[in-house]
Design a protein around this motif. Structure first.
Motif, PDB file in Angstrom:
ATOM      1  N   THR A 545       0.811  -1.216   0.000  1.00  0.00           N
ATOM      2  CA  THR A 545       0.000   0.000   0.000  1.00  0.00           C
ATOM      3  C   THR A 545       0.844   1.266   0.000  1.00  0.00           C
ATOM      4  OG1 THR A 545      -0.158  -0.042   2.418  1.00  0.00           O
ATOM      5  CG2 THR A 545      -1.900  -1.154   1.186  1.00  0.00           C
ATOM      6  N   THR A 546       2.141   1.156  -0.294  1.00  0.00           N
ATOM      7  CA  THR A 546       2.996   2.333  -0.378  1.00  0.00           C
ATOM      8  C   THR A 546       3.483   2.510  -1.811  1.00  0.00           C
ATOM      9  OG1 THR A 546       5.049   3.366   0.409  1.00  0.00           O
ATOM     10  CG2 THR A 546       5.029   0.966   0.252  1.00  0.00           C
ATOM     11  N   GLU A 547       3.722   3.774  -2.208  1.00  0.00           N
ATOM     12  CA  GLU A 547       4.283   4.023  -3.532  1.00  0.00           C
ATOM     13  C   GLU A 547       5.802   3.911  -3.520  1.00  0.00           C
ATOM     14  OE1 GLU A 547       3.356   7.924  -4.876  1.00  0.00           O
ATOM     15  OE2 GLU A 547       4.634   8.933  -3.410  1.00  0.00           O
ATOM     16  N   ALA A 548       6.409   3.843  -2.333  1.00  0.00           N
ATOM     17  CA  ALA A 548       7.860   3.780  -2.227  1.00  0.00           C
ATOM     18  C   ALA A 548       8.366   2.439  -2.759  1.00  0.00           C
ATOM     19  CB  ALA A 548       8.299   3.969  -0.782  1.00  0.00           C
ATOM     20  N   GLY A 549       9.118   2.481  -3.834  1.00  0.00           N
ATOM     21  CA  GLY A 549       9.680   1.273  -4.421  1.00  0.00           C
ATOM     22  C   GLY A 549       8.750   0.542  -5.360  1.00  0.00           C
ATOM     23  N   ASN A 550       7.461   0.872  -5.348  1.00  0.00           N
ATOM     24  CA  ASN A 550       6.488   0.222  -6.227  1.00  0.00           C
ATOM     25  C   ASN A 550       6.171   1.138  -7.411  1.00  0.00           C
ATOM     26  OD1 ASN A 550       6.140  -2.083  -4.555  1.00  0.00           O
ATOM     27  ND2 ASN A 550       4.773  -0.911  -3.225  1.00  0.00           N
ATOM     28  N   ALA A 551       6.135   0.566  -8.601  1.00  0.00           N
ATOM     29  CA  ALA A 551       5.935   1.363  -9.816  1.00  0.00           C
ATOM     30  C   ALA A 551       4.466   1.699 -10.026  1.00  0.00           C
ATOM     31  CB  ALA A 551       6.483   0.614 -11.027  1.00  0.00           C
ATOM     32  N   ALA A 552       4.212   2.933 -10.468  1.00  0.00           N
ATOM     33  CA  ALA A 552       2.890   3.301 -10.959  1.00  0.00           C
ATOM     34  C   ALA A 552       2.739   2.759 -12.380  1.00  0.00           C
ATOM     35  CB  ALA A 552       2.720   4.811 -10.933  1.00  0.00           C
ATOM     36  N   ALA A 553       1.535   2.799 -12.921  1.00  0.00           N
ATOM     37  CA  ALA A 553       1.294   2.307 -14.283  1.00  0.00           C
ATOM     38  C   ALA A 553       0.323   3.249 -14.993  1.00  0.00           C
ATOM     39  CB  ALA A 553       0.734   0.887 -14.255  1.00  0.00           C
ATOM     40  N   PHE A 554       0.834   3.971 -16.024  1.00  0.00           N
ATOM     41  CA  PHE A 554       0.019   4.847 -16.855  1.00  0.00           C
ATOM     42  C   PHE A 554      -0.049   4.240 -18.257  1.00  0.00           C
ATOM     43  CE2 PHE A 554       2.196   7.326 -13.660  1.00  0.00           C
ATOM     44  CZ  PHE A 554       1.227   8.180 -13.150  1.00  0.00           C
ATOM     45  N   ARG A 555      -1.250   4.092 -18.785  1.00  0.00           N
ATOM     46  CA  ARG A 555      -1.402   3.491 -20.115  1.00  0.00           C
ATOM     47  C   ARG A 555      -2.161   4.433 -21.049  1.00  0.00           C
ATOM     48  NH1 ARG A 555      -3.244  -2.814 -19.205  1.00  0.00           N
ATOM     49  NH2 ARG A 555      -1.663  -3.380 -17.655  1.00  0.00           N
ATOM     50  N   TYR A 596      -5.992   8.842 -20.451  1.00  0.00           N
ATOM     51  CA  TYR A 596      -5.377   7.555 -20.170  1.00  0.00           C
ATOM     52  C   TYR A 596      -6.341   6.426 -20.526  1.00  0.00           C
ATOM     53  CZ  TYR A 596      -2.381  10.317 -17.000  1.00  0.00           C
ATOM     54  OH  TYR A 596      -1.532  11.235 -16.460  1.00  0.00           O
ATOM     55  N   VAL A 597      -5.785   5.301 -20.880  1.00  0.00           N
ATOM     56  CA  VAL A 597      -6.589   4.070 -20.922  1.00  0.00           C
ATOM     57  C   VAL A 597      -6.818   3.586 -19.500  1.00  0.00           C
ATOM     58  CG1 VAL A 597      -6.619   1.650 -21.630  1.00  0.00           C
ATOM     59  CG2 VAL A 597      -5.811   3.410 -23.214  1.00  0.00           C
ATOM     60  N   SER A 598      -5.773   3.658 -18.682  1.00  0.00           N
ATOM     61  CA  SER A 598      -5.887   3.292 -17.272  1.00  0.00           C
ATOM     62  C   SER A 598      -4.724   3.907 -16.519  1.00  0.00           C
ATOM     63  CB  SER A 598      -5.893   1.768 -17.084  1.00  0.00           C
ATOM     64  OG  SER A 598      -4.642   1.206 -17.457  1.00  0.00           O
ATOM     65  N   VAL A 599      -4.939   4.093 -15.223  1.00  0.00           N
ATOM     66  CA  VAL A 599      -3.906   4.627 -14.337  1.00  0.00           C
ATOM     67  C   VAL A 599      -3.945   3.830 -13.046  1.00  0.00           C
ATOM     68  CG1 VAL A 599      -3.056   6.622 -13.054  1.00  0.00           C
ATOM     69  CG2 VAL A 599      -4.122   6.955 -15.275  1.00  0.00           C
TER      70      VAL A 599
END
Length: 818
Positions: A545-555, A596-599
């Motif tokens: 549940t953290t953004e630290a170290g985990n990638a976001a995904a923009f399509r 975006y297609v999805s975020v």
């Protein structure tokens, strides 16, 4: 005097205990003591004219006269039987252990495969994410392994399944050593079904490596100062080669596991009753041409390094005749090097997925980004501090009390920044065109997606700390009755990679058991126990549940001209195709392109609103054990477990919606605990060993078990996953989305029977033969697929209700494998 005695702090091994008094026959007992075992020994001394002696033998004997259900395997036995002598080989021999988890992972007493604890000389060697055991040992350096599956003392915790403890050899007053060469050849195995299919398509293909590869093992131990200081060392080297085949292109290639292991141990006894032991184990490992995914070309393979080490320091001392102390500090490190691409530009660092194939095949560039060129190498470590005291009290009125108490601080630490590719871009191509070894991507207008996966905040390193206190009283009331009273407190002090507290909750684990000896002579024992086992937090869920170290995904949808739409036309090479795609993307705003297609932004659509608590199980067990004269033992145990407090992702009309700040609005999902789902396990275990004479030993075990409920809790690709039944509950029903039945790990029947024979040889030579018969029933599965329930539900206000949900077209356990 009451006649009670205790011999503390004994290393596992074989001991001869002698009882002598004037005018009575000396009694000697050969007793095998295993790790985690408290052995009870009573003798009756007779006048000197009577010759009485008791000898206990066996190399894989179950614990007797104790409520703990455990089996101890000597490494001499594992080396004689047809096995690879590893911890895995012991787990495959032990009762109540099933290799039915994802990718053949081990489940113990119905738990999920990541809920076990594996230790080496008391130091934890459990992998942080999936809970598998690391191979931080040299096989010839192992002395024995104990697998405990029920009735475990309050001294041991942070598990929901079972414990496997490996004990390695130590030096002594006599120099001794060994050297072993083992040969392996990939061509000695049979073809897999996939390889047989590939051979039909490519009869001249080479799907095996015909090369004999040796593995060398050596051990050496002895005195530096006799009676004071001993050393032990071991090493193992091997470069194992295997033939594999790329997906779709069917190109054969060779993967190599180049590995060297080293171990060193010093044992120091400064004065009687005090010992200090330090050990260090190191692995240098490189996996050449490695991938964990379905890939179509050689560019997608990497030479991944996995250097690992383990260091521990242990002290044991007798402070008073009835007061003993122990202390241990250990730390384990694992680093992943060169995991992904070493190029970060948009052309050669971008991975392409062919979404027209199932599963999505990858090509052009490796998955992930090598730490040396991105945000650093991934590290998965742990540290453990254990302080333990033992107190012995004996009186005629109150019997004998052996009280063990202590403190344990364990830190599960992961530092990782997961870049999905070298450039942080992935292209979800419409398809691909394969022409021999050449692959051409198909980028079709509005049917190809450009995905950007940046890490918006670097990890600070997660620290999932568990602080534990425990007390356990093994109370022997008289020769007929012993009672074990234990209590363990586990308190989480856990932060994720972003520095956020994810749990500060505490859990109590009572452990109660009784052993009744109806005859009082140690031949029979009737046991009963209740135990609660509390699991440590699971790294990938607690840190999700953290953004630290985990990638976001923009399509975004690719809106430029189609590339390679005509399979029969002039084809554009991959580098040029990517160049054209990115030219269109940047000309239209690049990452500022809308819509975006999805975020998906970590820490936004899934959150942790209240601290997690640890999953746990309640266990009820009972059994009978009996010694078969001086030659063998037999034990039968029944166990029932029910699991509680599962991880769950909940999205419903009460959780609300959130915005990611990039124009995306989402239904909010909350990570929490639940008991809505069920998971249970029941078993009857029979174990026996028997010494048939000077030359033949035999043994075996049979597990009749049933694992059932409606939560699997882990997947092949994702590992620990938790429950999803509370996400969009209006669009599913438990009866067909998560029906009750046999779980995938269920293996109703499992038996192991073995025997060894020491053949007579001339002179001083020896030839020992070993035989194993393994029997197991199949595992269940049902016909489950995806259905769209949107047309049948009135949307209560969700922004993005699920397009599909799981649907069981049959019972969960309608079919079984062979």
């Amino acid at each position: 005097l009451n006649g009670d005695y205790i011999v503390p702090l004994l290393p596992p091994g074989d001991y001869t205990v002698s009882f002598e008094i004037g005018n009575f026959q000396t009694v000697r007992d050969l007793r095998r003591i295993a790790g985690t075992q408290t052995a009870l020994l009573d003798v009756t001394m007779s006048p000197a004219s009577v010759n009485e002696s008791v000898t206990v033998v066996g190399q894989a004997q179950p614990f007797v006269a104790t409520a703990q259900v455990a089996t101890n395997f000597k490494q001499d036995l594992m080396a004689t039987l047809p096995s690879n002598r590893t911890l895995d080989a012991v787990l495959l021999m032990a009762p109540a252990v099933h290799a039915t988890g994802p990718r053949g992972a081990y489940t113990i007493s119905g738990a999920q495969s990541y809920e076990n604890v594996y230790t080496l000389d008391g130091a934890v060697i459990t992998e942080n994410l999936r809970g598998s055991p690391f191979t931080l040992y040299i096989e010839d350096a192992i002395q024995e392994t104990t697998v405990s599956t029920a009735g475990v003392s309050a001294e041991y915790g942070r598990f929901d399944g079972g414990i496997a403890n490996v004990i390695t050899k130590s030096g002594g007053n006599v120099f001794s050593g060994s050297f072993r060469t083992s040969m392996g050849n990939d061509s000695w195995r049979t073809y897999t079904p996939f390889e047989m299919t590939a051979l039909i398509a490519n009869p001249t293909g080479k799907f095996k490596v015909d090369k004999t590869v040796p593995a060398y093992e050596a051990t050496l131990g002895g005195p530096i100062m006799k009676e004071r200081l001993w050393f032990f060392g071991a090493s193992r080297t091997q470069a194992q080669q295997s033939a594999k085949t790329l997906a779709v292109t069917n190109i054969p290639y060779v993967t190599t596991n180049d590995e060297q292991r080293y171990e060193g141990k010093l044992t120091y006894t400064p004065r009687p009753g005090h010992s200090l032991e330090s050990s260090f184990t190191k692995i240098n490992q490189v996996l050449k041409n490695n991938t964990g995914y379905t890939v179509m070309d050689m560019q997608s393979l990497t030479n991944q390094g996995q250097p690992e080490d383990l260091w521990s320091l242990h002290y044991g001392g007798v402070l008073r005749p009835n007061l003993f102390v122990e202390a241990q500090y250990s730390q384990r490190h694992l680093t992943f090097t060169q995991v992904g691409s070493d190029k970060t530009d948009e052309i050669y660092g971008t991975m392409i997925l062919d979404t027209g194939r199932t599963p999505n095949a990858r090509f052009w560039s490796p998955t992930f980004c090598a730490g040396s060129v991105c945000s650093g190498d991934e590290r998965r470590d742990n540290t453990d501090v254990v302080l333990k005291g033992s107190y012995f009290l004996s009186s005629k009125a109150a019997g004998a009390h052996h009280v063990v108490f202590g403190y344990d601080r364990f830190n599960d630490n992961i530092w990782a920044n997961t870049h999905p590719s070298g450039s942080d871009f992935r292209i979800r191509a419409t398809g691909s065109i394969v022409n021999g070894a050449e692959i051409y991507p198909q980028f079709i207008t509005n049917n190809t997606q450009i995905e950007y996966d940046p890490i918006r905040s670097l990890s600070k390193g997660s620290n999932l700390v568990t602080k534990s206190g425990f007390a356990n009283d093994n109370w022997r009331w008289n020769s007929h009755l012993s009672v074990n009273l234990g209590l363990r407190l586990d308190k989480n002090d856990a932060i994720d990679g972003g520095g956020k507290k994810v749990s500060n909750q505490a859990s109590l684990s009572p452990r109660l058991s009784a052993v009744w000896d109806p005859t009082g002579d140690g031949k029979w024992a009737v046991t009963g126990s209740y135990a609660r086992y509390v699991m440590a937090l699971t790294s990938n869920l607690a840190g999700s549940t953290t953004e630290a170290g985990n990638a976001a995904a923009f399509r975004w949808a690719y809106g430029g001209p189609s590339i390679n739409a005509d399979r029969n036309g002039t084809l554009v090479a991959t580098a040029d195709a990517l160049q054209q795609l990115f030219q269109w993307f940047h000309a239209n705003g690049g990452t500022d392109l809308r819509p975006y297609v999805s975020v998906s932004v970590p820490g936004v659509s899934m959150q942790l609103r209240k601290p997690l608590t640890s999953p746990y199980s309640n266990e009820y067990a009972g059994g009978v054990s009996h010694t078969l004269g001086a030659r063998g033992t037999v034990r039968v145990d029944g166990t029932y477990r029910r699991y509680h407090n599962f991880y769950s992702l909940r999205t419903d009309t009460t959780t609300g919606t959130v915005s990611d700040g990039f124009g995306g609005n989402f239904d909010l999902g909350l990570l929490e605990n639940t008991d809505v789902v069920k998971r249970q396990y029941a078993s009857v275990i029979t174990q026996a060993t028997y010494h048939l004479g000077d030359r033949v030993d035999a043994g075996g075990n049979y597990t009749l078990s049933h694992a059932y409920g409606n939560l699997e809790g882990e997947t092949v690709n994702g590992g620990p996953s938790g429950a999803s039944v509370l996400s969009y509950p209006q669009y599913k029903q438990m009866s067909w989305n998560a029906p009750d039945g046999d779980l995938l790990i269920d293996q109703r029947h499992r038996a192991r029977i073995w025997a060894t024979y020491a053949a007579p040889m001339p002179g001083s030579g020896a030839l020992t033969l070993g035989l194993v018969q393994q029997i197991a029933s199949g595992t269940p599965y049902g016909a489950v697929g995806l259905v769209n329930t949107r047309p049948f539900v009135s949307n209560p206000g969700y922004l993005s209700p699920p397009a599909t949900v799981d649907y069981y077209f049959t019972a969960r356990d309608a079919f079984h494998t062979a």
